[in-house]
Enzyme design. Sequence first.
Site: not given
Lengths: 291, 386
Positions: A96-98, A43, A17-18, A247, A209, A159
């Site tokens: 996914i959060t950094e 929610k 919902t964000g 990173h 890396e 990518y």
Amino acid sequence: MSIIVGSETKLVVSGLTGREGSFHGLRNRAYGTDLVAGVTPGKGGQDVEGVPVFDSIEESVREAGANTSMIFVPARFAAPAIDEAIESGVDTVIAITEGIPVLDMLKTYWKAKEAGVRLIGPNCPGVLSPGKANVGIIPAQFFDPGKIGVVSKSGTLTYQIGNELKQAGEGNSSIVGIGGDPIIGSDFIDILTLYEADPETELIVMVGEIGGDAEERAAEFIASEISKPVVAYIAGFTAPPGKQMGHAGAIISGSSGTAQAKKDALEAKGVRVGESPTETAKIAVEVLRGS
Amino acid sequence: MDLLEYQGKQLFAKHGIAVPSGEVAASVEDAVAAAERIGYPCAIKAQVLIGGRGKAGGIKIAKDAEEARAYADAILGMDIVGPHGEGPFRVDQVWIEGGSDIASEYYASVILDRGEKKLLAMVSAKGGMDIEAVAAEDPDALVKRHIDPTTPFDAAAARPIVDEAGLDEDVREQAADVLAKLAEVAASEDASLIEVNPLIVTADREVVALDAKVTIDGNALFRHQDLAEIADTADDPQEAMAKEKGLTYVKLDGNVGILANGAGLCMSTLDVVAQAGGKPANFLDAGGGSKAEAIVDALTVITSDAKVTAILFNIFGGITRCDEIAKGIVTASAQMDLKLPLVVRLDGTNSEEGLKILAEADLPNLHQETTMLDAARRVVELAGGA
């Protein structure tokens, strides 16, 4: 076949919902991913463009049959959200959060291990299996279905390489972003193991890396356990020691974790390492077509 | 984020680890005044974020006020280069502490082992020297044990490590207590590295941390207000400016300014520029989803470094849209009266729209290239010698 995500994936997105959660969750659905649920505490009962929202991940597993969870929760609340996903009954958690504190991830890592749940990330772009499913933020337009499995600590670099492979007429079985944090749920070795067993994957491109020793460990593992050809790229030859290069995990400590050491370790085990993303893609195509 | 020695010692003291008492000073006068209060002999120690200070002449023992003045004067303003070529680091502060009567020098540390996903405790009876050299020459002299994440690491759990390291028997209990407290500092202060070299035994058999190297996880600063304040005092002017603007920037010493999106692609861009014979001036990750304003900010930071003679934009748009980047370049050029040559390579999401925006703007200093390698060669050519 493909690895980690595919046509069998039933995705639940925490934070649907964000703003970010809905943007990427719906983008993943538009690609063809089976998005079965969203989760936002309080929610439950609502929906986001037809996707039912539940109060907990566990409920989405029970009610909607979710088997894969994607975490888009802000950093300071993310570790508990990943823990919730681990305990909910899903097989795979993609974070996914950094910016999650590393000692929080240390505890979460062992929880996932004990529960037998596959954790990808955090601080990663997710997993894409071209033509089947996309879970995360990887722009799918740069990748075609094909025979090359990619595993990478970096998003944009992947990518770049994927696009060069596409222009050369090659595609991918899956693209796995394992993340750029010091503690991540799945390392190169875990993903190499999956590609080795995946009949669709004929060649593996590994993008590493500076920082830590995951690439060195992977080199040893490739020599003893991987029969498929592996082509590698390492970023950060010009990085100064002691500086974090974007990173959280990309830092040379004293004399350890350098790009040169990683390149040497891989080449010592017969892995070809490209000088640039372009050369890496070129070598991969060459090896794939020659074999 | 690394702490200075005295900041690390203050953290140790907070957790009950014995450290010599002292004062920090930023001027010769303050250093002498501090030395007078502390008494002689006292140690005058350069406060920089790097090892090898002793060898570089950054640590001296003063017998009287005259020596304190001479040493403080020599050390303040000194440039110290690290053992692996780090820096140079300018000394802005000295730490003055009472001289310690040293009977033995040990080594103790607690670090995050990324590969094993556990904290690693290390102890050696051979402290006071480069621990990597000790480990290389005599691996058995450095005892390493992982800390079990599921059980508490108290002095009793630390004791076998201390025993195995062969520390003097009468101080093992104290040393085990220190090791357990270092692990406590790691856990409660979000430190991913804590190193004490040397951990000394004084003449009256007290175990004291004579040095402190502490790295705090930058991602955890939101729950450590005191440490977050230290983090706000970045040393380099460009790095401070970048931080204020929320950009990920690392200053390097070359003349080719660099902006790329994504940490990996940015590191790769630096490498490719170096391969083309150039010297990167910086690392700057404009991040995912960069908007026009972020480009203006980024260019402001890059061009505030007077060494920069040309700039390379290497963008592969994923979430980042190339048309947004192009708009940012055009806006920034208009706002900043930018004269430096700008080499731009735009690929990925909306690259055609982006290229069109740049073509229409027709900036005299802008050079377009289609590949990363060509762009690197071009910018090196335009930047000239460093």
